[in-house]
Design an enzyme around this catalytic site. Structure first.
Site, PDB file in Angstrom:
ATOM      1  N   ASP A  86      46.459  14.910  92.589  1.00 30.72           N
ATOM      2  CA  ASP A  86      46.011  14.594  93.945  1.00 30.72           C
ATOM      3  C   ASP A  86      46.807  15.377  94.983  1.00 30.72           C
ATOM      4  O   ASP A  86      47.836  15.982  94.674  1.00 30.72           O
ATOM      5  CB  ASP A  86      46.112  13.076  94.210  1.00 30.72           C
ATOM      6  CG  ASP A  86      47.449  12.476  93.790  1.00 30.72           C
ATOM      7  OD1 ASP A  86      48.406  13.234  93.585  1.00 30.72           O
ATOM      8  OD2 ASP A  86      47.523  11.246  93.663  1.00 30.72           O
ATOM      9  N   ASN A 157      49.975  -1.026  93.593  1.00 32.50           N
ATOM     10  CA  ASN A 157      48.723  -1.790  93.735  1.00 32.50           C
ATOM     11  C   ASN A 157      47.711  -1.456  92.630  1.00 32.50           C
ATOM     12  O   ASN A 157      46.549  -1.818  92.727  1.00 32.50           O
ATOM     13  CB  ASN A 157      48.108  -1.555  95.117  1.00 32.50           C
ATOM     14  CG  ASN A 157      47.619  -0.119  95.303  1.00 32.50           C
ATOM     15  OD1 ASN A 157      47.786   0.718  94.421  1.00 32.50           O
ATOM     16  ND2 ASN A 157      47.013   0.173  96.439  1.00 32.50           N
ATOM     17  N   HIS A 159      46.887   1.637  91.657  1.00 29.62           N
ATOM     18  CA  HIS A 159      46.188   2.923  91.785  1.00 29.62           C
ATOM     19  C   HIS A 159      46.742   3.936  90.782  1.00 29.62           C
ATOM     20  O   HIS A 159      47.875   3.837  90.321  1.00 29.62           O
ATOM     21  CB  HIS A 159      46.201   3.461  93.221  1.00 29.62           C
ATOM     22  CG  HIS A 159      47.481   4.068  93.704  1.00 29.62           C
ATOM     23  ND1 HIS A 159      48.034   3.750  94.915  1.00 29.62           N
ATOM     24  CD2 HIS A 159      48.305   5.003  93.164  1.00 29.62           C
ATOM     25  CE1 HIS A 159      49.130   4.461  95.098  1.00 29.62           C
ATOM     26  NE2 HIS A 159      49.320   5.223  94.053  1.00 29.62           N
ATOM     27  N   GLU A 164      42.335   4.252  94.508  1.00 31.14           N
ATOM     28  CA  GLU A 164      42.762   2.948  94.998  1.00 31.14           C
ATOM     29  C   GLU A 164      41.879   1.851  94.402  1.00 31.14           C
ATOM     30  O   GLU A 164      40.808   2.144  93.846  1.00 31.14           O
ATOM     31  CB  GLU A 164      42.648   2.940  96.534  1.00 31.14           C
ATOM     32  CG  GLU A 164      43.531   3.967  97.233  1.00 31.14           C
ATOM     33  CD  GLU A 164      45.009   3.562  97.289  1.00 31.14           C
ATOM     34  OE1 GLU A 164      45.452   2.730  96.462  1.00 31.14           O
ATOM     35  OE2 GLU A 164      45.721   4.105  98.155  1.00 31.14           O
TER      36      GLU A 164
HETATM   37  C1  GLP Z   1      51.568   8.108  94.557  1.00 31.81           C
HETATM   38  C2  GLP Z   1      50.735   9.187  93.819  1.00 31.81           C
HETATM   39  C3  GLP Z   1      50.491   8.811  92.397  1.00 31.81           C
HETATM   40  C4  GLP Z   1      51.778   8.238  91.854  1.00 31.81           C
HETATM   41  C5  GLP Z   1      52.008   6.886  92.484  1.00 31.81           C
HETATM   42  C6  GLP Z   1      53.324   6.231  92.124  1.00 31.81           C
HETATM   43  O1  GLP Z   1      51.028   7.700  95.743  1.00 31.81           O
HETATM   44  N1  GLP Z   1      49.504   9.564  94.421  1.00 31.81           N
HETATM   45  O2  GLP Z   1      50.055   9.946  91.667  1.00 31.81           O
HETATM   46  O3  GLP Z   1      51.693   8.111  90.472  1.00 31.81           O
HETATM   47  O4  GLP Z   1      51.793   6.912  93.863  1.00 31.81           O
HETATM   48  O5  GLP Z   1      54.396   6.781  92.824  1.00 31.81           O
HETATM   49  P1  GLP Z   1      55.903   6.596  92.382  1.00 31.81           P
HETATM   50  O6  GLP Z   1      56.048   7.310  91.089  1.00 31.81           O
HETATM   51  O7  GLP Z   1      56.722   7.207  93.459  1.00 31.81           O
HETATM   52  O8  GLP Z   1      56.134   5.126  92.243  1.00 31.81           O
END
Ligand code: GLP
Length: 266
Positions: A86, A157, A159, A164
């Protein structure tokens, strides 16, 4: 490159109705090293490997270990292609909080991956060009032969990528609006909520599930609840990461803190 000692790899256990393979490491660093070895093993076996990669705090240690393997054990990314899952909409590629900039700092600047084989959704054109850009991303993944190995983190959450809650199973790369919780989680990187983009382009659930092999990572107590939901809740758009449970070659790697809410003992 030396192989990982077998004793360092946490044994897999089956969790939940689909019996998903879950590996719980004693410590996060152990999981990071083992997952980096797993990526390295695939790269050695298939130098033209197509990798799907996430950003965020979760994979940072895996990327650090891959850089070490490149520097000290001659692991080469020279034939590999990468597709990040993304990117925030409307950010310039050199914006320090863009996922591209994050990946360059964490991995790409330190290994021999070829710039033309590194892919992100094209977000420069904003909303007007987002639909064409998403379609181009799907075509580029297909042209590369599909994703061989996909690493994923998971949002608190539920995602995955930026899919989402509410994202359907058959969704493909597309423009999405970010959930308020997701934007709040990104405040630090942008220095204020008002600066956090409202939209992104993300691979869809179907795009992610087309990968041949998926490794989901979750570490720390903050991921305990979502890990339970990911593995035990009904497979449903309410928790998009549950969709990966239906994949035929998926493994979930946790540390003990993230696994603490699972009822079966490690
Ligand atoms: C982000 C990204 C995801 C990621 C997730 C968890 O917003 N878009 O690809 O896996 O949230 O983030 P983190 O690893 O910092 O907890």
């Amino acid at each position: 490159m030396s192989a990982a000692p077998e004793s360092d790899i946490p044994r897999a256990r089956r969790v939940g109705p689909q019996g998903v393979r879950v590996r719980v490491a004693r410590a996060r660093a152990q999981a990071e090293k083992s997952v980096a070895r797993l990526v390295a093993g695939e790269l050695v076996a298939r130098p033209s490997l197509v990798l799907g990669l996430p950003t965020g705090g979760t994979p940072a240690g895996v990327y650090r270990e891959l850089v070490r393997l490149h520097r000290e054990e001659h692991l080469s990314f020279g034939g590999a292609s990468t597709f990040n899952v993304d990117e925030y909409l409307g950010l310039r590629a050199d914006h320090p909080a863009s996922f591209r900039a994050e990946m360059e700092r964490a991995l790409f600047d330190h290994v021999d991956v070829r710039a033309e084989r590194v892919h992100f959704p094209d977000v420069d054109g904003g909303v007007e060009t987002a639909h064409e850009s998403a379609a181009r991303y799907e075509s580029a993944i297909a042209a590369a032969g599909g994703i061989d190995l996909l690493l994923l983190g998971v949002g608190r959450n539920g995602h995955v990528g930026f899919n989402e809650p509410g994202s359907p199973r058959d969704s493909r790369t597309r423009l999405v609006e970010l959930h308020a919780d997701t934007r709040r989680d990104a405040v630090r990187a942008f220095g204020g909520l008002a600066r956090v983009p409202t939209h992104a382009i993300t691979m869809g659930i179907a795009t992610l599930c087309d990968a041949r092999r998926i490794v989901v990572l979750a570490f720390g107590a903050a991921k305990r609840d979502v890990v339970q939901r990911m593995l035990l809740d009904p497979i449903d758009a309410a928790t998009p990461v549950t969709f990966v449970r239906a994949h035929s070659n998926v493994e979930v790697w946790l540390d003990e803190e993230a696994a603490a809410g699972l009822s079966e003992p490690p």
